[in-house]
Design an enzyme around this catalytic site. Structure first.
Site, PDB file in Angstrom:
ATOM      1  N   LYS A 112     -15.962  -0.789-101.884  1.00 43.64           N
ATOM      2  CA  LYS A 112     -16.172  -0.721-103.329  1.00 43.64           C
ATOM      3  C   LYS A 112     -17.629  -0.998-103.716  1.00 43.64           C
ATOM      4  O   LYS A 112     -18.075  -0.579-104.776  1.00 43.64           O
ATOM      5  CB  LYS A 112     -15.211  -1.653-104.039  1.00 43.64           C
TER       6      LYS A 112
HETATM    7  C1  LIG Z   1      -9.675  -0.713-102.781  1.00 42.61           C
HETATM    8  C2  LIG Z   1      -9.433  -0.628-101.317  1.00 42.61           C
HETATM    9  C3  LIG Z   1      -8.657   0.396-100.742  1.00 42.61           C
HETATM   10  C4  LIG Z   1      -7.941   1.433-101.584  1.00 42.61           C
HETATM   11  O1  LIG Z   1      -8.822   2.325-102.208  1.00 42.61           O
HETATM   12  P1  LIG Z   1      -8.331   3.215-103.441  1.00 42.61           P
HETATM   13  O2  LIG Z   1      -9.530   3.909-103.929  1.00 42.61           O
HETATM   14  O3  LIG Z   1      -7.771   2.226-104.448  1.00 42.61           O
HETATM   15  O4  LIG Z   1      -7.270   4.137-102.933  1.00 42.61           O
HETATM   16  C5  LIG Z   1      -8.545   0.449 -99.359  1.00 42.61           C
HETATM   17  N1  LIG Z   1      -9.133  -0.478 -98.570  1.00 42.61           N
HETATM   18  C6  LIG Z   1      -9.872  -1.481 -99.094  1.00 42.61           C
HETATM   19  C7  LIG Z   1     -10.467  -2.480 -98.167  1.00 42.61           C
HETATM   20  C8  LIG Z   1     -10.054  -1.591-100.475  1.00 42.61           C
HETATM   21  O5  LIG Z   1     -10.800  -2.596-100.977  1.00 42.61           O
END
Ligand SMILES: *Cc1c(COP(=O)(O)O)cnc(C)c1O
Length: 467
Positions: A112
Protein backbone atom coordinates in the site's frame (compact mmCIF):
# COMPACT_ATOMS: atom_id res chain seq x y z
CA UNK A 1 -9.46 13.17 -18.59
CA UNK A 2 -12.96 13.07 -17.05
CA UNK A 3 -14.21 10.72 -14.36
CA UNK A 4 -17.70 9.27 -13.98
CA UNK A 5 -19.36 7.41 -11.12
CA UNK A 6 -20.36 3.76 -11.45
CA UNK A 7 -23.83 4.80 -10.19
CA UNK A 8 -24.21 7.42 -12.92
CA UNK A 9 -25.63 10.42 -11.04
CA UNK A 10 -22.64 12.04 -9.25
CA UNK A 11 -21.03 15.04 -10.98
CA UNK A 12 -18.39 14.33 -13.63
CA UNK A 13 -15.00 15.40 -12.22
CA UNK A 14 -11.45 15.95 -13.45
CA UNK A 15 -8.47 14.09 -11.99
CA UNK A 16 -7.81 16.64 -9.23
CA UNK A 17 -11.40 16.67 -7.96
CA UNK A 18 -11.69 12.87 -8.25
CA UNK A 19 -8.55 12.43 -6.15
CA UNK A 20 -9.80 14.76 -3.42
CA UNK A 21 -13.34 13.33 -3.40
CA UNK A 22 -12.51 9.66 -2.79
CA UNK A 23 -16.06 8.26 -2.92
CA UNK A 24 -18.63 9.60 -5.42
CA UNK A 25 -21.58 11.51 -3.92
CA UNK A 26 -24.10 8.98 -5.31
CA UNK A 27 -22.43 6.14 -3.40
CA UNK A 28 -20.57 4.91 -6.49
CA UNK A 29 -16.88 4.78 -7.39
CA UNK A 30 -15.12 6.99 -9.91
CA UNK A 31 -13.67 5.61 -13.15
CA UNK A 32 -12.21 7.38 -16.19
CA UNK A 33 -14.60 7.78 -19.13
CA UNK A 34 -12.17 5.77 -21.27
CA UNK A 35 -8.87 3.89 -20.88
CA UNK A 36 -5.81 5.79 -22.15
CA UNK A 37 -3.92 3.57 -24.61
CA UNK A 38 -0.23 2.70 -24.81
CA UNK A 39 0.72 1.33 -28.23
CA UNK A 40 3.03 -1.70 -28.62
CA UNK A 41 5.86 0.66 -29.49
CA UNK A 42 5.22 2.82 -26.45
CA UNK A 43 5.23 -0.29 -24.25
CA UNK A 44 8.45 -1.53 -25.87
CA UNK A 45 9.97 1.88 -25.13
CA UNK A 46 9.40 1.36 -21.39
CA UNK A 47 12.14 -1.30 -21.33
CA UNK A 48 15.08 0.02 -19.38
CA UNK A 49 13.25 3.05 -17.95
CA UNK A 50 13.40 3.53 -14.20
CA UNK A 51 10.33 3.34 -11.99
CA UNK A 52 9.75 7.10 -11.89
CA UNK A 53 9.83 7.51 -15.68
CA UNK A 54 7.65 4.42 -16.15
CA UNK A 55 5.13 5.95 -13.74
CA UNK A 56 5.07 9.21 -15.72
CA UNK A 57 4.39 7.39 -19.03
CA UNK A 58 1.67 5.16 -17.51
CA UNK A 59 -0.12 7.85 -15.46
CA UNK A 60 -0.01 10.95 -17.67
CA UNK A 61 -3.11 9.99 -19.67
CA UNK A 62 -5.14 9.69 -16.45
CA UNK A 63 -3.81 12.88 -14.91
CA UNK A 64 -4.55 15.02 -17.97
CA UNK A 65 -4.05 18.73 -17.33
CA UNK A 66 -4.09 18.44 -13.53
CA UNK A 67 -0.27 18.35 -13.45
CA UNK A 68 2.42 18.99 -16.05
CA UNK A 69 4.69 16.09 -16.93
CA UNK A 70 7.54 17.77 -15.06
CA UNK A 71 5.39 18.19 -11.95
CA UNK A 72 4.39 14.54 -12.17
CA UNK A 73 8.02 13.43 -12.57
CA UNK A 74 9.13 15.50 -9.57
CA UNK A 75 6.28 14.12 -7.49
CA UNK A 76 7.15 10.49 -8.33
CA UNK A 77 10.85 11.11 -7.73
CA UNK A 78 10.03 12.37 -4.24
CA UNK A 79 7.54 9.54 -3.50
CA UNK A 80 9.81 6.71 -4.61
CA UNK A 81 13.13 8.20 -3.56
CA UNK A 82 12.46 7.02 -0.01
CA UNK A 83 12.06 3.36 -0.97
CA UNK A 84 14.65 0.99 0.44
CA UNK A 85 15.37 -0.65 -2.94
CA UNK A 86 16.74 1.27 -5.93
CA UNK A 87 14.45 -0.69 -8.29
CA UNK A 88 11.43 0.40 -6.15
CA UNK A 89 9.51 -2.79 -7.04
CA UNK A 90 12.15 -5.43 -7.93
CA UNK A 91 11.39 -8.79 -9.56
CA UNK A 92 12.86 -11.91 -7.94
CA UNK A 93 13.01 -15.19 -9.83
CA UNK A 94 11.77 -18.33 -8.03
CA UNK A 95 11.98 -21.05 -10.69
CA UNK A 96 11.67 -21.31 -14.47
CA UNK A 97 8.04 -20.13 -14.43
CA UNK A 98 7.53 -18.07 -11.27
CA UNK A 99 8.63 -14.62 -10.20
CA UNK A 100 7.86 -12.45 -7.19
CA UNK A 101 7.21 -8.75 -7.68
CA UNK A 102 8.35 -7.26 -4.37
CA UNK A 103 6.05 -4.38 -3.49
CA UNK A 104 7.09 -4.03 0.15
CA UNK A 105 10.18 -1.79 0.05
CA UNK A 106 8.30 1.29 1.25
CA UNK A 107 8.22 2.67 4.80
CA UNK A 108 5.54 0.37 6.29
CA UNK A 109 6.52 -2.94 4.62
CA UNK A 110 3.36 -3.50 2.56
CA UNK A 111 2.38 -2.76 -1.04
CA UNK A 112 0.00 0.00 0.00
CA UNK A 113 3.00 2.33 0.38
CA UNK A 114 3.57 2.28 -3.40
CA UNK A 115 0.35 4.16 -4.09
CA UNK A 116 0.00 5.97 -0.77
CA UNK A 117 3.41 7.70 -0.86
CA UNK A 118 2.46 9.36 -4.15
CA UNK A 119 -1.16 9.96 -3.10
CA UNK A 120 0.01 11.93 -0.04
CA UNK A 121 1.95 14.27 -2.32
CA UNK A 122 -0.98 14.61 -4.74
CA UNK A 123 -3.25 15.60 -1.84
CA UNK A 124 -0.78 18.18 -0.62
CA UNK A 125 -0.30 19.68 -4.07
CA UNK A 126 -4.02 19.92 -4.88
CA UNK A 127 -5.00 21.23 -1.44
CA UNK A 128 -2.40 23.97 -1.39
CA UNK A 129 -3.52 25.06 -4.87
CA UNK A 130 -7.12 25.37 -3.63
CA UNK A 131 -6.16 26.66 -0.19
CA UNK A 132 -8.37 23.93 1.30
CA UNK A 133 -8.20 21.67 4.32
CA UNK A 134 -9.22 18.00 4.23
CA UNK A 135 -10.38 15.70 7.01
CA UNK A 136 -9.54 12.11 6.16
CA UNK A 137 -11.45 9.42 8.01
CA UNK A 138 -10.64 5.77 7.52
CA UNK A 139 -10.96 2.33 9.06
CA UNK A 140 -8.11 -0.13 8.85
CA UNK A 141 -7.35 -3.73 9.60
CA UNK A 142 -3.70 -2.64 9.72
CA UNK A 143 -1.91 -2.06 6.43
CA UNK A 144 -3.98 0.80 4.97
CA UNK A 145 -3.79 2.79 8.20
CA UNK A 146 -0.05 2.47 8.60
CA UNK A 147 0.63 3.32 4.94
CA UNK A 148 -1.72 6.33 5.05
CA UNK A 149 -0.18 7.66 8.26
CA UNK A 150 3.36 7.25 6.91
CA UNK A 151 2.37 9.19 3.79
CA UNK A 152 0.32 11.95 5.43
CA UNK A 153 2.02 12.66 8.78
CA UNK A 154 2.98 16.30 9.20
CA UNK A 155 1.07 17.59 6.14
CA UNK A 156 -0.59 20.75 7.44
CA UNK A 157 -3.41 20.77 4.86
CA UNK A 158 -5.08 17.67 6.25
CA UNK A 159 -5.96 15.71 9.37
CA UNK A 160 -6.16 11.93 9.50
CA UNK A 161 -8.55 10.10 11.84
CA UNK A 162 -7.74 6.39 11.59
CA UNK A 163 -9.95 3.83 13.31
CA UNK A 164 -8.54 0.38 14.05
CA UNK A 165 -10.18 -2.47 15.97
CA UNK A 166 -8.67 -2.50 19.46
CA UNK A 167 -6.43 -5.52 20.01
CA UNK A 168 -7.06 -6.95 16.53
CA UNK A 169 -4.14 -5.60 14.51
CA UNK A 170 -0.62 -7.02 14.82
CA UNK A 171 1.81 -5.28 17.19
CA UNK A 172 3.93 -4.15 14.23
CA UNK A 173 0.90 -2.71 12.44
CA UNK A 174 -0.36 -0.92 15.57
CA UNK A 175 3.01 0.57 16.42
CA UNK A 176 3.49 1.77 12.85
CA UNK A 177 0.35 3.87 13.38
CA UNK A 178 0.51 4.84 17.05
CA UNK A 179 4.17 5.84 17.34
CA UNK A 180 3.70 8.66 14.81
CA UNK A 181 3.49 11.83 16.91
CA UNK A 182 2.65 14.35 14.15
CA UNK A 183 -0.17 16.63 15.34
CA UNK A 184 -2.36 15.90 12.30
CA UNK A 185 -2.50 12.14 13.00
CA UNK A 186 -5.27 10.86 15.29
CA UNK A 187 -5.42 7.13 16.05
CA UNK A 188 -8.64 5.72 17.46
CA UNK A 189 -8.80 2.17 18.81
CA UNK A 190 -12.44 1.13 18.51
CA UNK A 191 -13.82 -1.36 21.00
CA UNK A 192 -15.12 -3.73 18.34
CA UNK A 193 -13.99 -5.60 15.22
CA UNK A 194 -12.96 -4.24 11.81
CA UNK A 195 -16.53 -4.34 10.49
CA UNK A 196 -17.63 -2.14 13.41
CA UNK A 197 -14.89 0.38 12.60
CA UNK A 198 -15.77 0.32 8.90
CA UNK A 199 -19.49 0.76 9.69
CA UNK A 200 -18.69 3.81 11.84
CA UNK A 201 -16.78 5.42 8.98
CA UNK A 202 -19.63 4.78 6.55
CA UNK A 203 -22.13 6.16 9.06
CA UNK A 204 -20.11 9.39 9.46
CA UNK A 205 -19.97 9.94 5.69
CA UNK A 206 -23.73 9.31 5.52
CA UNK A 207 -24.62 11.62 8.43
CA UNK A 208 -25.32 14.99 6.76
CA UNK A 209 -25.26 16.90 10.06
CA UNK A 210 -21.70 15.65 10.67
CA UNK A 211 -20.34 15.36 7.12
CA UNK A 212 -21.59 18.84 6.21
CA UNK A 213 -19.33 20.46 8.79
CA UNK A 214 -16.05 19.07 7.43
CA UNK A 215 -14.36 18.51 4.10
CA UNK A 216 -14.33 14.71 4.39
CA UNK A 217 -12.32 12.37 2.18
CA UNK A 218 -11.09 8.80 2.06
CA UNK A 219 -7.78 7.12 1.33
CA UNK A 220 -8.79 3.49 1.05
CA UNK A 221 -8.73 1.88 -2.38
CA UNK A 222 -12.06 3.39 -3.35
CA UNK A 223 -9.85 6.40 -4.18
CA UNK A 224 -9.21 6.18 -7.93
CA UNK A 225 -5.70 7.65 -7.76
CA UNK A 226 -4.49 4.68 -5.74
CA UNK A 227 -5.54 2.26 -8.47
CA UNK A 228 -3.92 4.37 -11.17
CA UNK A 229 -0.66 4.38 -9.20
CA UNK A 230 -0.81 0.58 -8.90
CA UNK A 231 -1.10 -0.02 -12.66
CA UNK A 232 2.50 1.23 -12.96
CA UNK A 233 4.14 -1.88 -11.52
CA UNK A 234 2.25 -4.20 -13.86
CA UNK A 235 3.88 -2.41 -16.81
CA UNK A 236 7.24 -2.19 -15.05
CA UNK A 237 7.33 -5.95 -14.32
CA UNK A 238 5.86 -7.10 -17.63
CA UNK A 239 8.37 -5.21 -19.84
CA UNK A 240 11.21 -6.74 -17.83
CA UNK A 241 9.87 -10.21 -18.68
CA UNK A 242 9.52 -9.49 -22.41
CA UNK A 243 6.30 -7.49 -22.89
CA UNK A 244 4.89 -6.54 -25.32
CA UNK A 245 6.35 -9.63 -27.08
CA UNK A 246 5.54 -11.92 -24.14
CA UNK A 247 2.20 -12.21 -22.34
CA UNK A 248 2.81 -12.18 -18.61
CA UNK A 249 0.38 -13.66 -16.03
CA UNK A 250 -0.14 -12.17 -12.58
CA UNK A 251 -1.25 -13.90 -9.37
CA UNK A 252 -2.62 -11.37 -6.90
CA UNK A 253 -3.40 -11.84 -3.18
CA UNK A 254 -6.79 -10.17 -3.09
CA UNK A 255 -8.99 -8.50 -0.47
CA UNK A 256 -10.73 -5.33 -1.58
CA UNK A 257 -10.04 -6.12 -5.30
CA UNK A 258 -7.98 -2.93 -5.72
CA UNK A 259 -4.62 -4.41 -6.62
CA UNK A 260 -5.92 -6.95 -9.13
CA UNK A 261 -8.26 -4.35 -10.65
CA UNK A 262 -5.16 -2.25 -11.36
CA UNK A 263 -3.91 -5.23 -13.40
CA UNK A 264 -7.17 -5.25 -15.34
CA UNK A 265 -6.72 -1.52 -16.00
CA UNK A 266 -3.18 -2.16 -17.31
CA UNK A 267 -4.64 -4.76 -19.69
CA UNK A 268 -7.33 -2.30 -20.88
CA UNK A 269 -4.55 0.21 -21.59
CA UNK A 270 -2.91 -2.23 -23.99
CA UNK A 271 -0.47 -4.22 -21.84
CA UNK A 272 -0.55 -7.82 -23.13
CA UNK A 273 -1.51 -9.75 -19.98
CA UNK A 274 -2.25 -13.48 -20.04
CA UNK A 275 -4.34 -14.29 -16.97
CA UNK A 276 -5.09 -12.32 -13.82
CA UNK A 277 -5.29 -14.90 -11.05
CA UNK A 278 -7.38 -13.71 -8.08
CA UNK A 279 -6.06 -15.46 -4.97
CA UNK A 280 -8.26 -15.51 -1.87
CA UNK A 281 -7.96 -17.16 1.51
CA UNK A 282 -10.96 -18.99 3.02
CA UNK A 283 -12.86 -15.69 2.88
CA UNK A 284 -13.61 -16.59 -0.71
CA UNK A 285 -16.51 -14.43 -1.91
CA UNK A 286 -14.46 -13.33 -4.95
CA UNK A 287 -13.41 -16.86 -5.86
CA UNK A 288 -17.07 -17.92 -5.75
CA UNK A 289 -18.19 -14.85 -7.71
CA UNK A 290 -15.68 -15.39 -10.52
CA UNK A 291 -16.10 -19.18 -10.65
CA UNK A 292 -19.90 -19.36 -10.80
CA UNK A 293 -21.39 -15.89 -10.39
CA UNK A 294 -22.27 -16.35 -6.71
CA UNK A 295 -21.40 -12.97 -5.16
CA UNK A 296 -22.90 -13.55 -1.70
CA UNK A 297 -21.53 -12.36 1.62
CA UNK A 298 -20.38 -15.01 4.05
CA UNK A 299 -19.04 -14.78 7.56
CA UNK A 300 -15.54 -13.25 7.96
CA UNK A 301 -13.09 -15.80 9.30
CA UNK A 302 -9.81 -14.51 10.82
CA UNK A 303 -6.71 -15.98 9.09
CA UNK A 304 -2.93 -15.54 9.04
CA UNK A 305 -3.44 -13.15 6.09
CA UNK A 306 -5.62 -10.52 7.82
CA UNK A 307 -5.49 -7.96 4.99
CA UNK A 308 -7.49 -10.43 2.91
CA UNK A 309 -10.07 -11.21 5.63
CA UNK A 310 -12.82 -9.40 3.86
CA UNK A 311 -16.21 -10.28 2.48
CA UNK A 312 -17.43 -7.19 0.66
CA UNK A 313 -14.76 -6.06 -1.85
CA UNK A 314 -15.47 -2.41 -2.62
CA UNK A 315 -13.59 -2.31 -5.90
CA UNK A 316 -15.46 -5.27 -7.37
CA UNK A 317 -18.14 -2.69 -8.24
CA UNK A 318 -15.68 -1.13 -10.69
CA UNK A 319 -15.29 -4.43 -12.55
CA UNK A 320 -19.05 -5.09 -12.45
CA UNK A 321 -19.60 -1.67 -14.08
CA UNK A 322 -17.52 -2.78 -17.07
CA UNK A 323 -19.07 -6.27 -17.07
CA UNK A 324 -22.55 -4.69 -17.23
CA UNK A 325 -21.43 -2.80 -20.32
CA UNK A 326 -20.99 0.45 -18.33
CA UNK A 327 -24.77 0.62 -17.90
CA UNK A 328 -24.93 2.69 -14.68
CA UNK A 329 -28.68 2.16 -14.20
CA UNK A 330 -28.36 -1.63 -14.42
CA UNK A 331 -25.31 -1.59 -12.13
CA UNK A 332 -27.07 0.64 -9.58
CA UNK A 333 -30.06 -1.72 -9.48
CA UNK A 334 -27.72 -4.70 -9.03
CA UNK A 335 -25.74 -3.01 -6.24
CA UNK A 336 -28.88 -1.88 -4.42
CA UNK A 337 -30.10 -5.48 -4.56
CA UNK A 338 -26.74 -6.63 -3.21
CA UNK A 339 -26.81 -4.11 -0.37
CA UNK A 340 -30.32 -5.24 0.62
CA UNK A 341 -29.93 -9.03 0.21
CA UNK A 342 -26.17 -9.44 0.73
CA UNK A 343 -26.06 -11.39 -2.50
CA UNK A 344 -25.95 -10.89 -6.22
CA UNK A 345 -25.98 -13.40 -9.03
CA UNK A 346 -23.72 -12.24 -11.86
CA UNK A 347 -25.53 -12.73 -15.21
CA UNK A 348 -23.91 -15.40 -17.45
CA UNK A 349 -22.89 -12.93 -20.18
CA UNK A 350 -21.12 -10.72 -17.64
CA UNK A 351 -19.46 -13.72 -16.03
CA UNK A 352 -18.22 -14.87 -19.42
CA UNK A 353 -16.68 -11.44 -20.01
CA UNK A 354 -14.85 -11.66 -16.66
CA UNK A 355 -13.53 -15.05 -17.79
CA UNK A 356 -11.61 -13.33 -20.58
CA UNK A 357 -9.24 -12.01 -17.94
CA UNK A 358 -9.70 -13.56 -14.53
CA UNK A 359 -9.14 -16.92 -12.90
CA UNK A 360 -9.58 -17.43 -9.19
CA UNK A 361 -8.34 -19.79 -6.55
CA UNK A 362 -9.16 -20.20 -2.85
CA UNK A 363 -6.18 -21.09 -0.65
CA UNK A 364 -6.69 -22.57 2.81
CA UNK A 365 -4.27 -22.43 5.75
CA UNK A 366 -2.52 -25.73 4.86
CA UNK A 367 -1.89 -24.78 1.22
CA UNK A 368 -0.63 -21.35 2.35
CA UNK A 369 1.85 -22.89 4.82
CA UNK A 370 2.97 -25.53 2.32
CA UNK A 371 3.68 -22.85 -0.30
CA UNK A 372 5.49 -20.64 2.19
CA UNK A 373 7.74 -23.62 3.05
CA UNK A 374 8.25 -24.45 -0.63
CA UNK A 375 9.45 -20.93 -1.43
CA UNK A 376 11.90 -21.03 1.47
CA UNK A 377 13.18 -24.58 0.96
CA UNK A 378 13.34 -24.62 -2.86
CA UNK A 379 14.05 -20.99 -3.71
CA UNK A 380 15.57 -19.54 -0.55
CA UNK A 381 12.88 -16.86 -0.35
CA UNK A 382 11.07 -16.13 2.89
CA UNK A 383 7.61 -14.79 1.98
CA UNK A 384 4.66 -13.52 4.01
CA UNK A 385 1.29 -15.32 4.27
CA UNK A 386 -0.48 -12.97 1.81
CA UNK A 387 2.24 -13.52 -0.79
CA UNK A 388 2.14 -17.29 -0.12
CA UNK A 389 -1.58 -17.30 -0.97
CA UNK A 390 -0.86 -15.52 -4.25
CA UNK A 391 1.97 -17.90 -5.09
CA UNK A 392 -0.15 -20.95 -4.24
CA UNK A 393 -2.81 -19.73 -6.68
CA UNK A 394 -0.19 -18.98 -9.35
CA UNK A 395 1.29 -22.45 -8.98
CA UNK A 396 -2.16 -24.03 -9.15
CA UNK A 397 -2.74 -22.51 -12.61
CA UNK A 398 0.78 -22.61 -14.05
CA UNK A 399 0.29 -25.95 -15.84
CA UNK A 400 -2.76 -24.62 -17.72
CA UNK A 401 -1.33 -21.33 -18.95
CA UNK A 402 1.64 -20.12 -20.99
CA UNK A 403 4.31 -17.66 -20.05
CA UNK A 404 5.81 -16.30 -16.87
CA UNK A 405 3.68 -16.11 -13.72
CA UNK A 406 4.38 -13.11 -11.50
CA UNK A 407 3.08 -13.22 -7.93
CA UNK A 408 2.61 -9.85 -6.29
CA UNK A 409 4.56 -9.97 -3.00
CA UNK A 410 2.28 -7.64 -1.04
CA UNK A 411 3.96 -7.62 2.37
CA UNK A 412 7.43 -8.06 3.83
CA UNK A 413 7.65 -11.31 5.85
CA UNK A 414 8.72 -9.33 8.94
CA UNK A 415 5.35 -7.56 9.01
CA UNK A 416 3.71 -10.94 9.80
CA UNK A 417 6.68 -12.54 11.49
CA UNK A 418 4.74 -14.77 13.93
CA UNK A 419 2.75 -16.41 11.14
CA UNK A 420 5.87 -16.78 8.99
CA UNK A 421 7.76 -18.39 11.86
CA UNK A 422 4.90 -20.81 12.48
CA UNK A 423 4.85 -21.92 8.84
CA UNK A 424 8.56 -21.90 7.94
CA UNK A 425 10.29 -22.31 11.31
CA UNK A 426 12.37 -19.20 10.65
CA UNK A 427 11.84 -15.77 12.21
CA UNK A 428 12.21 -13.00 9.61
CA UNK A 429 14.48 -10.13 10.63
CA UNK A 430 13.10 -6.61 10.80
CA UNK A 431 14.51 -4.32 8.11
CA UNK A 432 16.56 -1.53 9.67
CA UNK A 433 14.10 1.14 8.49
CA UNK A 434 11.56 -0.04 11.06
CA UNK A 435 13.91 -1.37 13.73
CA UNK A 436 13.22 1.43 16.26
CA UNK A 437 9.50 0.64 16.31
CA UNK A 438 9.48 -1.14 19.65
CA UNK A 439 11.39 1.55 21.52
CA UNK A 440 9.03 4.41 20.69
CA UNK A 441 6.19 5.84 22.72
CA UNK A 442 2.65 5.08 21.52
CA UNK A 443 -0.31 7.46 21.42
CA UNK A 444 -3.94 6.59 20.70
CA UNK A 445 -7.41 6.99 22.16
CA UNK A 446 -9.77 4.12 22.92
CA UNK A 447 -13.43 4.75 22.10
CA UNK A 448 -16.57 2.60 22.23
CA UNK A 449 -17.98 1.51 18.85
CA UNK A 450 -20.68 4.19 19.05
CA UNK A 451 -21.27 6.79 16.37
CA UNK A 452 -21.95 9.63 18.84
CA UNK A 453 -18.73 9.08 20.75
CA UNK A 454 -16.56 8.90 17.62
CA UNK A 455 -18.20 11.91 15.98
CA UNK A 456 -17.76 13.98 19.14
CA UNK A 457 -14.08 13.03 19.34
CA UNK A 458 -13.44 13.98 15.71
CA UNK A 459 -15.54 17.17 15.82
CA UNK A 460 -13.48 18.42 18.76
CA UNK A 461 -10.26 18.09 16.75
CA UNK A 462 -11.09 18.53 13.05
CA UNK A 463 -10.93 21.78 11.08
CA UNK A 464 -14.42 22.97 10.09
CA UNK A 465 -15.24 23.55 6.44
CA UNK A 466 -15.04 27.22 5.49
CA UNK A 467 -16.55 27.23 2.00
C1 LIG B 1 -4.34 -4.69 1.29
C2 LIG B 1 -3.57 -5.95 1.14
C3 LIG B 1 -3.96 -6.98 0.26
C4 LIG B 1 -5.24 -6.90 -0.54
O1 LIG B 1 -5.20 -5.93 -1.55
P1 LIG B 1 -6.55 -5.40 -2.22
O2 LIG B 1 -6.14 -4.30 -3.11
O3 LIG B 1 -7.41 -4.94 -1.06
O4 LIG B 1 -7.17 -6.56 -2.94
C5 LIG B 1 -3.14 -8.09 0.13
N1 LIG B 1 -2.00 -8.22 0.85
C6 LIG B 1 -1.61 -7.26 1.72
C7 LIG B 1 -0.36 -7.48 2.50
C8 LIG B 1 -2.37 -6.10 1.89
O5 LIG B 1 -1.95 -5.15 2.76
Amino acid sequence: MEYISTRGTAPILDFEATTLAGLASDGGLYLPTHWPQLSRDEIADLAGLDYVETAVRVCRGFVGNALTEDELRALFAQAYGSFAHAAVTPLVQLDSRHWLLELFHGPTLAFKDVAMQALGLLFEKFLSRRDQHLTIIGATSGDTGSAAIAALAGRASLDVFMLHPEGRVSDVQRRQMTTVMAPNIHNIAVQGNFDDAQALVKAMFNDPAFAGRFNLSAVNSINWARLMLQTVYYFYAAVRLGAPGVKVNFAVPTGNFGDVFAGYVAAQMGLPIGRLIVATNVNDILARALANGDYSVGHVEPTAAPSMDIQVSSNFERLLFDLYGRDAAALTAAMQGFEADKKLVIPPAALQRAGNWFDSHRVDADEMALTLRWAYAECGELIDPHTAIGLAAGRAFAADINGPVVTLATAHPAKFRDAVERAAGVRPTMPTRVSGLFDREERYDVLPAELGAVEAFIAARAVARTA
